[in-house]
Design a protein around this motif. Structure first.
Motif, PDB file in Angstrom:
ATOM      1  N   VAL A  95       0.860  -1.183   0.000  1.00 21.36           N
ATOM      2  CA  VAL A  95       0.000   0.000   0.000  1.00 21.36           C
ATOM      3  C   VAL A  95       0.897   1.234   0.000  1.00 21.36           C
ATOM      4  CG1 VAL A  95      -1.829   1.259   1.213  1.00 21.36           C
ATOM      5  CG2 VAL A  95      -1.764  -1.246   1.310  1.00 21.36           C
ATOM      6  N   TRP A  96       0.598   2.165  -0.879  1.00 15.81           N
ATOM      7  CA  TRP A  96       1.371   3.396  -1.029  1.00 15.81           C
ATOM      8  C   TRP A  96       0.478   4.562  -0.673  1.00 15.81           C
ATOM      9  CZ3 TRP A  96       1.111   7.732  -4.244  1.00 15.81           C
ATOM     10  CH2 TRP A  96       2.301   8.442  -4.442  1.00 15.81           C
ATOM     11  N   ILE A  97       0.919   5.384   0.273  1.00 20.14           N
ATOM     12  CA  ILE A  97       0.127   6.530   0.730  1.00 20.14           C
ATOM     13  C   ILE A  97       0.907   7.807   0.430  1.00 20.14           C
ATOM     14  CG2 ILE A  97      -0.874   7.689   2.731  1.00 20.14           C
ATOM     15  CD1 ILE A  97      -1.180   4.917   4.029  1.00 20.14           C
ATOM     16  N   CYS A  98       0.264   8.716  -0.285  1.00 12.24           N
ATOM     17  CA  CYS A  98       0.892   9.998  -0.616  1.00 12.24           C
ATOM     18  C   CYS A  98       0.359  11.077   0.316  1.00 12.24           C
ATOM     19  CB  CYS A  98       0.602  10.366  -2.066  1.00 12.24           C
ATOM     20  SG  CYS A  98       1.464  11.860  -2.593  1.00 12.24           S
ATOM     21  N   LEU A  99       1.272  11.748   1.002  1.00 12.42           N
ATOM     22  CA  LEU A  99       0.946  12.873   1.872  1.00 12.42           C
ATOM     23  C   LEU A  99       1.713  14.103   1.389  1.00 12.42           C
ATOM     24  CD1 LEU A  99       1.241  11.160   5.373  1.00 12.42           C
ATOM     25  CD2 LEU A  99      -0.867  11.882   4.232  1.00 12.42           C
ATOM     26  N   PRO A 100       1.228  15.304   1.703  1.00 13.44           N
ATOM     27  CA  PRO A 100       2.003  16.496   1.371  1.00 13.44           C
ATOM     28  C   PRO A 100       3.323  16.490   2.143  1.00 13.44           C
ATOM     29  CG  PRO A 100      -0.241  17.078   2.004  1.00 13.44           C
ATOM     30  CD  PRO A 100      -0.045  15.635   2.335  1.00 13.44           C
ATOM     31  N   SER A 101       4.332  17.131   1.585  1.00 14.65           N
ATOM     32  CA  SER A 101       5.631  17.205   2.270  1.00 14.65           C
ATOM     33  C   SER A 101       5.536  18.002   3.553  1.00 14.65           C
ATOM     34  CB  SER A 101       6.681  17.848   1.362  1.00 14.65           C
ATOM     35  OG  SER A 101       6.927  17.020   0.262  1.00 14.65           O
ATOM     36  N   PRO A 138       0.488  26.894   7.778  1.00 12.86           N
ATOM     37  CA  PRO A 138       1.392  27.240   8.885  1.00 12.86           C
ATOM     38  C   PRO A 138       0.814  26.957  10.268  1.00 12.86           C
ATOM     39  CG  PRO A 138       1.493  28.923   7.191  1.00 12.86           C
ATOM     40  CD  PRO A 138       0.365  27.978   6.809  1.00 12.86           C
ATOM     41  N   SER A 139      -0.520  27.001  10.406  1.00 13.71           N
ATOM     42  CA  SER A 139      -1.120  26.722  11.725  1.00 13.71           C
ATOM     43  C   SER A 139      -1.020  25.239  12.091  1.00 13.71           C
ATOM     44  CB  SER A 139      -2.588  27.160  11.744  1.00 13.71           C
ATOM     45  OG  SER A 139      -3.373  26.297  10.941  1.00 13.71           O
ATOM     46  N   LEU A 140      -0.677  24.398  11.117  1.00 16.53           N
ATOM     47  CA  LEU A 140      -0.555  22.960  11.360  1.00 16.53           C
ATOM     48  C   LEU A 140       0.897  22.521  11.479  1.00 16.53           C
ATOM     49  CD1 LEU A 140      -3.277  21.736   8.843  1.00 16.53           C
ATOM     50  CD2 LEU A 140      -3.518  22.073  11.313  1.00 16.53           C
ATOM     51  N   GLN A 141       1.829  23.479  11.442  1.00 20.75           N
ATOM     52  CA  GLN A 141       3.260  23.168  11.534  1.00 20.75           C
ATOM     53  C   GLN A 141       3.732  23.296  12.974  1.00 20.75           C
ATOM     54  OE1 GLN A 141       4.994  25.957   8.811  1.00 20.75           O
ATOM     55  NE2 GLN A 141       4.253  24.874   7.010  1.00 20.75           N
ATOM     56  N   VAL A 142       4.773  22.537  13.306  1.00 20.51           N
ATOM     57  CA  VAL A 142       5.329  22.588  14.657  1.00 20.51           C
ATOM     58  C   VAL A 142       5.762  24.008  14.993  1.00 20.51           C
ATOM     59  CG1 VAL A 142       7.227  21.793  16.121  1.00 20.51           C
ATOM     60  CG2 VAL A 142       6.014  20.163  14.657  1.00 20.51           C
ATOM     61  N   ALA A 143       6.458  24.648  14.074  1.00 22.98           N
ATOM     62  CA  ALA A 143       6.928  26.026  14.251  1.00 22.98           C
ATOM     63  C   ALA A 143       7.252  26.590  12.876  1.00 22.98           C
ATOM     64  CB  ALA A 143       8.177  26.047  15.144  1.00 22.98           C
ATOM     65  N   ASP A 146      10.127  24.767  11.675  1.00 20.63           N
ATOM     66  CA  ASP A 146       9.963  23.313  11.626  1.00 20.63           C
ATOM     67  C   ASP A 146       8.639  23.002  10.930  1.00 20.63           C
ATOM     68  OD1 ASP A 146       9.643  20.598  11.996  1.00 20.63           O
ATOM     69  OD2 ASP A 146      10.194  20.631  14.118  1.00 20.63           O
ATOM     70  N   LYS A 147       8.728  22.609   9.681  1.00 22.82           N
ATOM     71  CA  LYS A 147       7.546  22.431   8.837  1.00 22.82           C
ATOM     72  C   LYS A 147       6.805  21.112   9.082  1.00 22.82           C
ATOM     73  CE  LYS A 147       8.652  26.158   6.531  1.00 22.82           C
ATOM     74  NZ  LYS A 147       8.037  27.397   6.811  1.00 22.82           N
ATOM     75  N   HIS A 148       7.281  20.292   9.998  1.00 17.34           N
ATOM     76  CA  HIS A 148       6.577  19.042  10.296  1.00 17.34           C
ATOM     77  C   HIS A 148       5.198  19.346  10.880  1.00 17.34           C
ATOM     78  CE1 HIS A 148      10.746  17.553  10.172  1.00 17.34           C
ATOM     79  NE2 HIS A 148      10.181  16.440   9.735  1.00 17.34           N
ATOM     80  N   PRO A 149       4.241  18.422  10.690  1.00 15.31           N
ATOM     81  CA  PRO A 149       2.912  18.668  11.249  1.00 15.31           C
ATOM     82  C   PRO A 149       2.929  18.640  12.777  1.00 15.31           C
ATOM     83  CG  PRO A 149       2.954  16.641   9.911  1.00 15.31           C
ATOM     84  CD  PRO A 149       4.326  17.211   9.905  1.00 15.31           C
ATOM     85  N   ASN A 150       2.144  19.529  13.373  1.00 17.65           N
ATOM     86  CA  ASN A 150       1.987  19.541  14.826  1.00 17.65           C
ATOM     87  C   ASN A 150       0.935  18.501  15.220  1.00 17.65           C
ATOM     88  OD1 ASN A 150      -0.520  20.729  14.221  1.00 17.65           O
ATOM     89  ND2 ASN A 150       0.178  22.803  14.702  1.00 17.65           N
ATOM     90  N   ALA A 151       0.499  18.538  16.460  1.00 16.67           N
ATOM     91  CA  ALA A 151      -0.458  17.530  16.936  1.00 16.67           C
ATOM     92  C   ALA A 151      -1.762  17.566  16.136  1.00 16.67           C
ATOM     93  CB  ALA A 151      -0.734  17.746  18.424  1.00 16.67           C
ATOM     94  N   ILE A 152      -2.247  18.746  15.816  1.00 18.95           N
ATOM     95  CA  ILE A 152      -3.486  18.838  15.026  1.00 18.95           C
ATOM     96  C   ILE A 152      -3.243  18.292  13.624  1.00 18.95           C
ATOM     97  CG2 ILE A 152      -5.178  20.432  14.027  1.00 18.95           C
ATOM     98  CD1 ILE A 152      -4.609  22.263  16.490  1.00 18.95           C
ATOM     99  N   GLY A 153      -2.102  18.629  13.034  1.00 16.22           N
ATOM    100  CA  GLY A 153      -1.754  18.107  11.711  1.00 16.22           C
ATOM    101  C   GLY A 153      -1.690  16.590  11.710  1.00 16.22           C
ATOM    102  N   HIS A 154      -1.083  16.021  12.756  1.00 16.52           N
ATOM    103  CA  HIS A 154      -1.007  14.561  12.844  1.00 16.52           C
ATOM    104  C   HIS A 154      -2.395  13.944  13.045  1.00 16.52           C
ATOM    105  CE1 HIS A 154       3.409  14.837  13.229  1.00 16.52           C
ATOM    106  NE2 HIS A 154       3.331  13.657  12.656  1.00 16.52           N
ATOM    107  N   ARG A 155      -3.247  14.618  13.764  1.00 16.25           N
ATOM    108  CA  ARG A 155      -4.606  14.114  13.961  1.00 16.25           C
ATOM    109  C   ARG A 155      -5.356  14.079  12.626  1.00 16.25           C
ATOM    110  NH1 ARG A 155      -8.066  12.113  17.964  1.00 16.25           N
ATOM    111  NH2 ARG A 155      -9.969  11.729  16.795  1.00 16.25           N
ATOM    112  N   LEU A 156      -5.169  15.139  11.818  1.00 12.80           N
ATOM    113  CA  LEU A 156      -5.791  15.173  10.496  1.00 12.80           C
ATOM    114  C   LEU A 156      -5.288  14.012   9.632  1.00 12.80           C
ATOM    115  CD1 LEU A 156      -5.642  19.003   9.727  1.00 12.80           C
ATOM    116  CD2 LEU A 156      -7.695  17.648  10.199  1.00 12.80           C
ATOM    117  N   ILE A 157      -3.987  13.757   9.699  1.00  8.65           N
ATOM    118  CA  ILE A 157      -3.400  12.646   8.934  1.00  8.65           C
ATOM    119  C   ILE A 157      -3.991  11.314   9.399  1.00  8.65           C
ATOM    120  CG2 ILE A 157      -1.283  11.336   8.492  1.00  8.65           C
ATOM    121  CD1 ILE A 157       0.230  14.037   8.670  1.00  8.65           C
TER     122      ILE A 157
END
Length: 189
Positions: A95-101, A138-143, A146-157
């Motif tokens: 299974v291949w899952i594509c997510l935004p960078s 940007p509201s979903l980034q750690v900072a 740091d462009k990684h998703p924050n807790a809300i971003g991870h919840r959406l994923i």
């Protein structure tokens, strides 16, 4: 990733292997190929691509990157094909899952290209590039740095992956629909 699959993953006897991808994966592949001494690259197919791209040990990184760029589809086609081949050999669903960078990033042309390569390789494809639609990236980034998703971003994923798995139960039979029905069914006394 492929070496880990060959040496470790199948020892766990998985039913499925989930490969998470995003449009910056090709940069990782480039770094792997350009940073590793040629003789240590374990795959003849990749060494052959470096030869075709005319990349030598002394080729400057920027020039090597430009020379390798036209071969990106070949590299990913080989890598995706190898993963699917290994999975099929072990009777494991690929299974291949594509997510935004990163949250807020859109790259529809590159996403479509990667989806096509994954489908051609034989993956069950879940294109979740829309996971952050309707949200301010940007509201979903750690900072800001740091462009990684924050807790809300991870919840959406997590929610989007779960929904996609349920929607594709016919292709990815994990029993999620059955488990959810069992959890919500009224108990008989």
């Amino acid at each position: 990733t492929i070496l880990a699959m060959e040496k470790k993953v199948f020892a766990f006897q998985p039913d499925a292997v989930f490969c998470i991808a995003h449009v910056r994966d090709e940069a990782r592949a480039f770094r792997y190929l350009l940073d590793m001494p040629r003789e240590l690259i374990p795959f003849a197919e990749l060494r052959e691509i470096l030869e075709r791209a005319n990349i030598r040990e002394d080729t400057k990184p920027r020039k090597a990157f430009r020379r390798l760029e036209p071969y990106m589809d070949d590299i990913l086609r080989w890598a995706y094909g190898r993963i699917v081949e290994l999975c099929r050999r072990e009777k494991v669903l690929p299974v291949w899952i594509c997510l935004p960078s990163e949250p807020g990033e859109k790259a529809p042309r590159k996403t479509a290209q990667l989806v096509s390569l994954a489908q051609q390789a034989g993956f069950v494809v879940l294109n979740l590039s829309d996971v952050y639609d309707g949200y301010d990236g940007p509201s979903l980034q750690v900072a800001a740095w740091d462009k990684h998703p924050n807790a809300i971003g991870h919840r959406l994923i997590a929610d989007r992956i779960y929904r996609a798995l349920r929607e594709n139960e016919d292709k990815i039979p994990l029993g999620l629909t059955t488990s959810q029905q069992a959890m919500t069914a009224p108990r008989s006394e």
